[in-house]
Design an enzyme around this catalytic site. Structure first.
Site: not given
Lengths: 152, 599
Positions: B198, B282, B324
């Site tokens: 992230e 991801n 994701d």
């Protein structure tokens, strides 16, 4: 709780216009009598469940920068407070101060860190929108989930 | 072809280096042997195959109802407790989320603390961690306990004294690099991944030499061939050589440098094939419009040589991710029959809702089926190309930026997240803790700033239409790709399962129950409410002739995000579904180990 007063120069520059913009909301949470308070301008507009562009932007910025800790719809998580509750007691200035400077609550019992967003443009530039969105949630003017935009 | 030459050169160098260093080490023999002793639980998954199976059988379907807690231990930490304890000889090692305390408990003395280690870490790492400050446990090898700290330091402790033996920085939290995954000791090395998908990190797996913490090899998930340790001719995908620049050619410009593919899940090892297996996460950002291409090798299963790190085969499950669906979930190695033929199989329950059965020697795809009927983002996986057939309505890339794509199942949490499944050689079935959650997903443009979240999507999550339960615990047949039985759970099942030779499977629930079920039928045989919600993994061991079951409770993790208010819904769904069962009404925070036994 001692309030951290020191804002860095850069942050002050960014935050000042925002404080002015949201001044009405700040005052409304102060000593104004209830009747007058209701008449004060809200930092958001909700019409038939739909919101103004600023509040919608606040929803989205919240989703980007805050949700991973404060949970969906500002409702809190196992490790960060329910902001719909916080804004019942916090005025705009205290909100802005916390978001810009962050807060550490780290001791034997807690490992809570609210990051400082003073230099994060996506947050600092839209502090009033995020506040407006959360205030609408806090006031019960806006339900959970993704709000619709007025004119949608 | 300058690039090629460089790759080959560094490749030869690697092989040479490995020949020098790969004398069969005593540490390896010791650990392999120990992992076969059912009395101990010497690695997070129980064994190298990630089966989470205990051959112990004092506790059976007939007597498990007599089970009771026999001792408990508070970790003193409130945040989410993932992973589980290790049992090495007469000592139990218990870890905590940040500040990552490690306790050595004396099993001969009612869990008396032999030593406690608490690293000094800058708390500014806390907000850089994506979703709570979890840690999935320590590893043992060669008399050492290896800890992956939140701040990306890897520490080796003397297992006897807790004294620090070496410490290396595996990443930089200022760039969003942190650690949550458990290390795994293989031969004379310890394998360590990295978190930060992230935050736009460049994901990688690093092998450190167990004796001093020096780097043996480092293999990135995305980037040039010499960084991802691919041999363009020999590394295959579905049986074909990947060719040169297999990652670079699937990214625009320099985007791979912040391309993600974090490696925060579980690593398996096959000693016969000498291959390690793990998945990558991801691609960064969550906004697919901003990163055209397949974004290889994010969302990928890697099979790498344990000595050199060079990839033998790879398989990308979700090319150009739009939801994701990290590919980091555990790879379970099991020798099973697939459609009648015995196979050295790898079975993987992906976040994307498909369960994959592969030949772990060749990387051939054998089965790919949905393990939750709610999964709707793809109709099926094309068995020739290995690509999912994406449904346009649920494609957040097709629908574009600033468009809210509604009702995608599963949600970003996946049909299963990191909570590991278990396998039983007796039933031949897999026991899988699952999430039953869908989402709305709206991507938008973001820019990369080092150390700042690089997400670019707004999500809301809710149960599938017309349903109110958020999880299932299922038994899965990896040969036919079918659910054998499925138990509904009020909340996502976020706890790792355990299978036992006693015919009983165990798992924990977010409300805090430890549950025992009959592996054949799924019938619930026993439950006990521990002090907090369970996101830890269940473990079994034997001590003094008695079988024990141990589990960490301590609600939190990504599951904790929905805790205070339950999951939200899209505006129409509000109220219609009774999804507002607040977890906070069932349980509160607090890390506690509970140990169970028969009277």
């Amino acid at each position: 709780m001692p309030k951290r007063l020191a804002l860095t120069a850069a942050i002050t520059l960014m935050a000042l216009p925002l404080c002015v913009a949201a001044g009405a909301a700040g005052a409304a949470d102060g000593s104004a009598p209830t009747a007058a308070k209701a008449a004060e301008a809200k930092p958001y507009k909700v019409e038939g469940g739909k919101v103004d562009p600023g509040t919608y932007n606040g929803y989205r910025r919240y989703g980007e920068s805050c949700m991973r800790c404060h949970g969906p719809d500002g409702a809190g998580s196992s490790y960060a407070p329910d902001l719909t509750d916080s804004l019942k007691h916090m005025d705009y200035d205290a909100f802005a101060e916390t978001v810009i400077n962050g807060r550490k609550n780290v001791n034997t019992a807690n490992n809570n860190v609210m990051p400082s967003f003073g230099t994060t443009e996506d947050v600092a530039n839209y502090l009033d929108d995020i506040y407006g969105y959360l205030k609408a949630r806090s006031d019960g003017a806006l339900g959970r989930g993704r709000p619709q935009r007025i004119g949608d | 072809m300058n690039q090629r030459k460089k790759v080959l050169l560094s490749w030869t160098a690697l092989v040479a280096a490995s020949l020098l260093s790969s004398q069969p080490s005593l540490a390896n023999d010791e650990l392999s042997k120990m992992s076969k002793d059912p009395k101990q639980w010497v690695m997070q998954s129980g064994d190298y195959a990630n089966q989470r199976y205990s051959p112990l059988k004092q506790i059976t379907t007939a007597n498990v109802k007599e089970l009771r807690p026999v001792w408990t231990f508070s970790t003193g930490v409130l945040r989410g407790h993932e992973g589980g304890p290790l049992i090495v000889g007469d000592v139990m090692y218990v870890h905590t989320p940040f500040p990552n305390v490690v306790y050595a408990l004396d099993l001969n003395n009612q869990g008396r603390i032999l030593w406690k280690y608490e690293p000094k870490q800058d708390p500014s790492v806390i907000p850089v961690m994506c979703c709570d400050t979890v840690n999935r446990g320590v590893a043992y090898g060669d008399g050492k306990i290896i800890l992956n700290q939140a701040d990306a330091n890897v520490v080796a402790l003397d297992a006897k004294t807790g004294k620090e033996l070496w410490k290396v920085a595996n990443g930089d939290p200022k760039k969003g690099e942190t650690m949550t995954g458990a290390p795994v000791v293989v031969k004379d090395k310890v394998l360590v991944g990295i978190s930060g998908g992230e935050f736009g990190v460049q994901g990688r797996m690093t092998a450190y030499n167990l004796k001093d913490g020096s780097v043996a090899w480092k293999a990135y998930s995305v980037g040039p061939d010499d960084q991802i340790l691919f041999d363009p001719q020999k590394t295959t995908s579905l049986g074909k050589p990947v060719g040169a620049n297999s990652s670079l050619s699937t990214w625009q410009g320099d985007q791979w440098k912040t391309g993600g593919g974090a490696t925060w899940g579980w690593t398996a090892y096959d000693p016969q094939l000498n291959l390690i297996y793990y998945g990558s996460g991801n691609p960064s950002t969550w906004n697919p419009k901003q990163r055209p291409g397949d974004n290889k090798w994010s969302m990928t299963i890697f099979a790498r040589d344990a000595d050199t790190g060079i990839a033998k085969w790879v398989y990308q499950m979700t090319p150009h991710d739009e939801w994701d669906y990290d590919g980091v979930n555990e790879m379970i190695l099991a020798d099973i029959k697939v459609k009648g033929t015995p196979v050295k199989a790898l079975v993987h329950f992906d976040r994307n809702g498909f369960a994959y059965t592969m030949n772990r020697e060749t990387g051939e795809l054998l089965v790919a089926e949905k393990y939750d009927p709610a999964v709707n983002w793809a109709t099926h996986v094309d068995m020739k190309t290995g690509r999912p057939e994406v449904v346009a309505q649920y494609s957040t890339d097709h629908n574009g930026e600033d468009h809210n794509t509604k009702g995608v199942c599963p949600a970003a949490l996946g049909s299963k997240d990191q909570q590991p499944a278990a396998y039983s050689p007796e039933t031949g079935l897999f026991y899988v803790p699952t999430n039953h959650v869908c989402m709305d997903y709206e991507p938008f443009k973001v820019s990369y700033t080092a150390g700042q979240p690089y997400v670019g999507a707004t999500l809301s999550m809710f149960p599938p239409k017309g349903e109110t339960h958020l999880g299932n615990f299922i038994a899965w047949d990896a040969s036919s790709g079918k659910i054998v039985w499925s138990n509904k759970e009020t909340f996502s099942v976020w706890s790792g399962a355990l299978t036992t030779a006693g015919g009983v499977a165990f798992y924990g629930t977010l409300e805090g129950y430890l549950k025992a079920v009959d592996m054949k039928t799924g019938k619930e045989l026993y439950k006990f409410k521990t002090p907090s919600g369970i996101i830890g993994n269940v473990t079994s061991y034997e001590h003094g002739g008695k079988q024990y079951i141990a589990v960490l409770s301590g609600v939190g993790g990504w599951a904790g995000i929905g805790m205070a208010a339950g999951l939200g819904g899209d505006s129409e769904g509000l109220g219609a579904v009774g999804a507002y069962k607040q977890l906070a009404n069932y349980t509160q925070l607090g890390g506690v180990l509970t140990v169970f036994a028969l009277p």
